[in-house]
Design an enzyme around this catalytic site. Structure first.
Site, short mmCIF file in Angstrom:
data_model
loop_
_atom_site.label_atom_id
_atom_site.label_comp_id
_atom_site.label_asym_id
_atom_site.label_seq_id
_atom_site.Cartn_x
_atom_site.Cartn_y
_atom_site.Cartn_z
N GLU A 1 34.75 60.21 61.37
CA GLU A 1 35.74 60.36 60.28
C GLU A 1 35.06 60.99 59.07
OE1 GLU A 1 38.31 56.86 60.04
OE2 GLU A 1 38.33 57.13 57.87
N ARG B 1 31.30 36.98 50.96
CA ARG B 1 31.26 35.59 51.43
C ARG B 1 29.84 35.04 51.49
NH1 ARG B 1 34.14 37.30 56.26
NH2 ARG B 1 36.33 37.45 55.68
N ARG C 1 43.57 62.01 48.86
CA ARG C 1 42.30 62.27 49.51
C ARG C 1 42.63 62.43 50.99
NH1 ARG C 1 37.55 64.41 48.62
NH2 ARG C 1 35.82 63.37 49.65
N ARG D 1 32.36 57.07 59.03
CA ARG D 1 32.25 56.09 60.11
C ARG D 1 32.48 56.72 61.47
NH1 ARG D 1 37.30 52.37 57.88
NH2 ARG D 1 38.75 54.09 57.60
N ARG E 1 38.97 45.16 47.52
CA ARG E 1 39.60 44.98 48.83
C ARG E 1 38.67 44.26 49.80
NH1 ARG E 1 43.65 48.44 50.82
NH2 ARG E 1 42.61 48.65 52.81
N ASP F 1 48.91 48.59 53.46
CA ASP F 1 48.55 48.21 54.83
C ASP F 1 49.82 48.09 55.66
OD1 ASP F 1 45.79 48.19 54.88
OD2 ASP F 1 45.65 46.17 54.03
N TYR G 1 48.81 52.84 48.51
CA TYR G 1 47.98 52.51 49.65
C TYR G 1 48.50 51.18 50.20
CZ TYR G 1 44.49 51.86 53.02
OH TYR G 1 43.90 51.69 54.24
P1 FAD Z 1 53.63 57.08 57.92
O1 FAD Z 1 53.02 56.40 59.07
O2 FAD Z 1 52.85 58.13 57.23
O3 FAD Z 1 55.04 57.67 58.38
C1 FAD Z 1 55.76 58.64 57.63
C2 FAD Z 1 56.30 59.66 58.60
O4 FAD Z 1 57.15 60.55 57.89
C3 FAD Z 1 55.20 60.51 59.24
O5 FAD Z 1 55.26 60.41 60.64
C4 FAD Z 1 55.50 61.92 58.74
O6 FAD Z 1 55.26 62.91 59.74
C5 FAD Z 1 56.98 61.84 58.43
N1 FAD Z 1 57.40 62.81 57.43
C6 FAD Z 1 56.85 63.05 56.23
N2 FAD Z 1 57.53 64.02 55.58
C7 FAD Z 1 58.53 64.39 56.38
C8 FAD Z 1 59.58 65.36 56.28
N3 FAD Z 1 59.71 66.12 55.19
N4 FAD Z 1 60.44 65.50 57.31
C9 FAD Z 1 60.31 64.72 58.44
N5 FAD Z 1 59.34 63.79 58.58
C10 FAD Z 1 58.47 63.62 57.57
N6 FAD Z 1 46.76 49.64 57.67
C11 FAD Z 1 46.41 48.45 58.20
O7 FAD Z 1 47.18 47.49 58.09
N7 FAD Z 1 45.24 48.30 58.90
C12 FAD Z 1 44.35 49.32 59.07
O8 FAD Z 1 43.30 49.15 59.70
C13 FAD Z 1 44.69 50.59 58.51
N8 FAD Z 1 43.86 51.63 58.67
C14 FAD Z 1 44.18 52.83 58.12
C15 FAD Z 1 43.27 53.87 58.27
C16 FAD Z 1 43.56 55.10 57.72
C17 FAD Z 1 42.59 56.22 57.91
C18 FAD Z 1 44.76 55.29 56.98
C19 FAD Z 1 45.06 56.61 56.35
C20 FAD Z 1 45.67 54.25 56.84
C21 FAD Z 1 45.39 53.01 57.40
N9 FAD Z 1 46.28 51.94 57.29
C22 FAD Z 1 45.93 50.72 57.82
C23 FAD Z 1 47.60 52.08 56.63
C24 FAD Z 1 48.73 52.45 57.63
O9 FAD Z 1 48.43 53.69 58.23
C25 FAD Z 1 50.07 52.52 56.89
O10 FAD Z 1 50.36 51.27 56.31
C26 FAD Z 1 51.29 52.90 57.74
O11 FAD Z 1 51.00 53.87 58.70
C27 FAD Z 1 52.39 53.42 56.83
O12 FAD Z 1 53.60 53.64 57.53
P2 FAD Z 1 54.70 54.57 56.86
O13 FAD Z 1 55.86 54.57 57.79
O14 FAD Z 1 54.92 54.20 55.45
O15 FAD Z 1 54.04 56.03 56.79
N1 UDP Z 2 33.24 50.44 51.19
C1 UDP Z 2 31.89 50.63 51.01
N2 UDP Z 2 31.07 50.55 52.10
C2 UDP Z 2 31.54 50.30 53.35
C3 UDP Z 2 32.92 50.10 53.51
C4 UDP Z 2 33.75 50.18 52.41
O1 UDP Z 2 31.43 50.87 49.91
O2 UDP Z 2 30.73 50.25 54.30
C5 UDP Z 2 34.12 50.56 49.99
C6 UDP Z 2 34.67 51.98 49.80
O3 UDP Z 2 34.71 52.23 48.41
C7 UDP Z 2 36.06 51.90 50.35
C8 UDP Z 2 36.46 50.48 49.96
O4 UDP Z 2 35.25 49.72 50.09
O5 UDP Z 2 36.91 52.87 49.80
C9 UDP Z 2 37.56 49.87 50.80
O6 UDP Z 2 37.12 49.81 52.15
P1 UDP Z 2 38.12 49.71 53.35
O7 UDP Z 2 37.35 49.46 54.58
O8 UDP Z 2 39.20 48.78 52.97
O9 UDP Z 2 38.63 51.20 53.40
P2 UDP Z 2 39.84 51.81 54.21
O10 UDP Z 2 40.09 50.98 55.41
O11 UDP Z 2 40.92 51.79 53.20
O12 UDP Z 2 39.34 53.18 54.53
#
Ligand code: FAD
Ligand code: UDP
Length: 371
Positions: free
Chosen positions: A305, A175, A253, A285, A171, A355, A353
């Site tokens: 986090e 560069r 996780r 982080r 991911r 985005d 997973y």
């Molecule tokens: P969700 O946002 O999880 O929405 C699902 C909803 O369903 C939730 O609100 C939940 O409460 C509800 N639900 C579940 N079960 C039930 C039930 N039984 N009854 C009623 N409601 C229910 N993407 C990026 O593009 N850039 C980023 O920088 C990025 N950072 C991230 C960092 C973290 C820590 C994480 C975990 C994800 C990150 N993502 C990022 C991914 C991003 O969060 C997701 O792509 C997006 O939120 C998914 O939307 P969704 O609607 O599929 O799911």
């Molecule tokens: N990663 C790492 N060091 C860093 C940042 C990321 O080794 O400082 C690795 C780690 O295994 C992570 C993966 O790169 O799970 C993907 O990173 P990303 O930032 O995409 O993680 P996310 O936003 O999904 O938490």
């Protein structure tokens, strides 16, 4: 009342689908078990700062349709994600680029960096990488692996790098230029005023009920003298939960967020994201939220986090795409195909997973087929 769609989940997938179907003349009701909309992209204003309550979210995409689509609901600033990595008392730029290599080895040219990485790859004897450790060493050499990848990844996933699939590390860009942009995408930014406001606009004019889970909603509805009816359900919650875990539990996780307001500190770390890559520091982080919007003002909000083990009932964040879970999901997917009147989508409904841009694209595609 008669509805065309009951949409379970007010995250991005549910909100985009609800918007599209409503605009196509369908009647939708959206519910969510959390007390708020926006799912994991939920932001909340605290002390004048938009706080990303479920972890840092940076919008990035190369999909022109998705980028144009989100502009309808928010204006995006020109934030570029350029995280810093701290390993013990050393500080590096991410993703792995000439700034990183220069700091690490004192090199200046791409050729010098390539030469060191090539030598380290050869010394390791890896030809066909079989796991994340081997993949990382063949991409960036042993020094970068030991300092910036090993500890972070083991904390993040709770497993040895040797026991993780190599695709996780692919991911990240590598560069041989002095470019600290974490993403290669054409478009990037943060919605001004927060993601919640953007999702609020997507859901404008659509009835939404928060704080109620699907099962409870159905039970309450059935008990009404004249229950509401729904032609189709869109379910964006965990797919195994929908089927009462009848084939087993899909594993995740999890994360724990520790938020702190520092009233006397205007600028805690000088950057939105700082990664702590050594295994001795328990968090992966620290996010300083004001920097996502180039915020001024007194005080700052930071979030540490902490990766966490997951058990049923905890918040599911990252799917564990190992052989067991991949095979189990495939069995659930077969069940979804047989479930008439129910659509499944989003990161939980499809155990992926995803985005944000991919989630939006998938919701638009689903809607395209149903107009
Ligand atoms: P969700 O946002 O999880 O929405 C699902 C909803 O369903 C939730 O609100 C939940 O409460 C509800 N639900 C579940 N079960 C039930 C039930 N039984 N009854 C009623 N409601 C229910 N993407 C990026 O593009 N850039 C980023 O920088 C990025 N950072 C991230 C960092 C973290 C820590 C994480 C975990 C994800 C990150 N993502 C990022 C991914 C991003 O969060 C997701 O792509 C997006 O939120 C998914 O939307 P969704 O609607 O599929 O799911
Ligand atoms: N990663 C790492 N060091 C860093 C940042 C990321 O080794 O400082 C690795 C780690 O295994 C992570 C993966 O790169 O799970 C993907 O990173 P990303 O930032 O995409 O993680 P996310 O936003 O999904 O938490």
């Amino acid at each position: 009342m008669k509805y065309d769609y009951l949409i379970v989940g007010a995250g991005l997938f549910g909100a985009v689908f609800a918007r599209e179907m409503t605009d196509a003349g369908k009647r939708c009701l959206v519910i969510d078990k959390r007390p708020h909309i926006a799912g994991n992209v939920y932001t909340k204003e605290e002390h004048g700062i938009q706080v990303h309550k479920y972890g840092a979210h940076i919008f990035h995409t190369s999909d022109r349709r998705v980028w144009d689509y989100v502009q309808r609901f928010a204006s995006f600033n020109n934030f570029i994600n350029a995280p810093i990595a701290i390993y013990k008392d050393e500080l590096y730029n991410l993703p792995f680029n000439m700034n990183t290599f220069s700091r690490l080895w004192g090199v200046r040219t791409p050729r010098e960096a390539e030469e060191i990485i090539r030598r380290q790859r050869e010394e390791s004897g890896i030809t066909e990488p079989k796991n994340l450790e081997e993949q990382a060493i063949s991409l960036v050499g042993r020094d970068v692996y030991e300092k910036l990848i090993k500890g972070y990844t083991q904390k993040q996933w709770g497993r040895e790098c040797r026991d993780l699939p190599s695709f996780i590390i692919k991911r990240l860009p590598v560069r041989y230029t002095y470019n600290n942009n974490y993403f290669n995408d054409a478009f990037q930014g943060i919605p001004v005023g927060g993601y919640t406001r953007m999702v609020e606009r997507m859901l404008q004019g659509i009835p939404v009920e928060t704080g109620i889970a699907y099962r409870d909603f159905l039970a309450r509805n059935e008990a009404l003298a004249e229950p509401d009816t729904f032609d189709t359900v869109l379910y964006t919650g965990p797919v195994d939960e929908y089927f009462d875990f009848r084939l087993g539990t899909l594993e995740y996780r999890s994360l724990r967020f520790e938020e702190e307001y520092l009233p006397d500190c205007g600028n805690f770390q000088g950057n939105a994201a700082v990664n702590y890559t050594e295994s001795e520091v328990p968090y992966t982080r620290i996010i300083e939220h004001k920097h996502f919007e180039f915020g001024a003002g007194e005080g700052t909000v930071i979030t540490r986090e902490y990766p966490a083990a997951w058990k049923p009932g905890d918040e599911p964040y990252y799917p564990i795409n190992d052989d067991r879970n991949t095979a189990l999901y495939e069995e659930y997917r077969k069940l979804t195909e047989k479930e008439s009147g129910v659509l499944f989508g989003g990161r939980l409904g499809s155990y992926r997973y995803y985005d944000m841009d991919k989630v939006i694209a998938a919701a638009l595609t689903l809607a395209d087929g149903r107009r």
